[in-house]
Design an enzyme around this catalytic site. Structure first.
Site, short mmCIF file in Angstrom:
data_model
loop_
_atom_site.label_atom_id
_atom_site.label_comp_id
_atom_site.label_asym_id
_atom_site.label_seq_id
_atom_site.Cartn_x
_atom_site.Cartn_y
_atom_site.Cartn_z
CG HIS A 41 42.75 40.40 45.91
ND1 HIS A 41 42.33 38.87 45.33
CD2 HIS A 41 42.18 41.21 44.94
CE1 HIS A 41 40.80 39.58 44.50
NE2 HIS A 41 41.20 40.75 44.21
CD GLU A 95 38.13 39.16 44.84
OE1 GLU A 95 38.71 38.39 43.92
OE2 GLU A 95 37.71 40.31 44.09
CG HIS A 103 39.97 44.64 46.67
ND1 HIS A 103 39.13 43.85 46.80
CD2 HIS A 103 40.44 44.25 45.53
CE1 HIS A 103 38.65 43.77 45.67
NE2 HIS A 103 40.03 43.09 45.36
CO CO Z 1 39.96 42.08 43.76
#
Ligand code: CO
Length: 258
Positions: free
Chosen positions: A144, A174, A206
């Site tokens: 993530h 991210e 995602h």
């Molecule tokens: Co996210």
């Protein structure tokens, strides 16, 4: 048991798998699920009639219903912002004594916290994705990622994977390393095939869209455009047995301190 949550039905499989792991550890106790994501909870509660609480509401309800001892199982991978917020809630709640406080309230560490955790995690990734017998295949893992300094855990994971197996490449949606970092690394590896898998507990939005999706900007599309034969795997880490074993171990560690 606290997780970020997911609106993707198949993503729920990972949460349910980990739920069963904890259930097997303490079959005599009640286990409740809480989601930290406000957006996901509101969306689900609208369609399912308000069944999933935030950690804050879940704890308040439990105290109100007479529970005195609570073990909070976190399913976060890094001790980032989401985990930190949960920690704040537990600290604040634990500071309350008397009628409205718990006798014992403890929180599990996230998956990647101690050096041992990283070692176990690396072995698990190798178990699940390491052996292909194909010298031209790389395994790209999508974490993530976060703006939080705990994001450095992904770089530590990469360094430790490199010691064991030079086929793994970690990137994040991210944070760092970015997809461009992944592409640069792939270029230096002389591989033609890429297995693409989430380094997230849940294979949710995602994984389905940013990783495996058919849009122009998904990782699968970009890597295909770079010339690789890409094979996306939609299995959340939470579905893998070694993750369950890690969680059970962390559970026993805090739960046995009573
Ligand atoms: Co996210």
């Amino acid at each position: 048991m606290v997780s970020f949550g997911t609106t993707v039905a198949s993503g729920r499989l990972a949460i349910d798998t980990l739920f069963k792991v904890i259930e097997a550890e303490c079959p005599d106790r009640e286990i409740r699920i809480a989601y930290t994501s406000n957006i996901i909870r509101r969306k689900l509660n609208k369609s399912e009639g308000g069944t999933i609480d935030s950690p804050q509401i879940a704890l308040a309800k439990m105290r109100d219903q007479g529970f005195s001892h609570v073990t909070v199982v976190s399913t976060h991978i890094i001790p980032g912002k989401e985990y930190g917020d949960l920690q704040e809630l537990i600290r604040g709640t634990d500071a309350v004594t008397g009628k409205y406080g718990f006798s014992r309230l403890v929180l599990l560490e996230p998956f990647l916290y101690r050096q041992d955790d990283f070692e176990r995690f690396v072995r698990g990734l190798q178990e699940s994705y390491g052996e292909s017998g194909d010298a031209h295949r790389a395994v790209v893992l999508m974490g993530h990622g976060s703006y939080h300094f705990a994001n450095a855990a992904y770089s530590q994971l990469q360094i430790m994977l490199d010691r064991e197996d030079d086929r793994f490449v970690i990137g994040t949606v991210e944070g760092m390393p970015t997809l461009d970092d992944v592409r640069r690394r792939l270029r230096s590896m002389k591989v033609t095939r890429v297995t693409l898998a989430p380094c997230m507990v849940v294979a949710g939005d995602h994984a389905m869209n940013d990783m495996a999706g058919f849009d122009d900007d998904s990782w699968a599309t970009i890597l295909r455009r770079d010339g690789y034969d890409v094979n996306p795997v939609l299995t959340g880490l939470g579905e893998l047995p070694w993750m369950g074993e890690m969680l059970a171990q962390k559970f026993r560690f805090v739960d046995d301190e009573v």
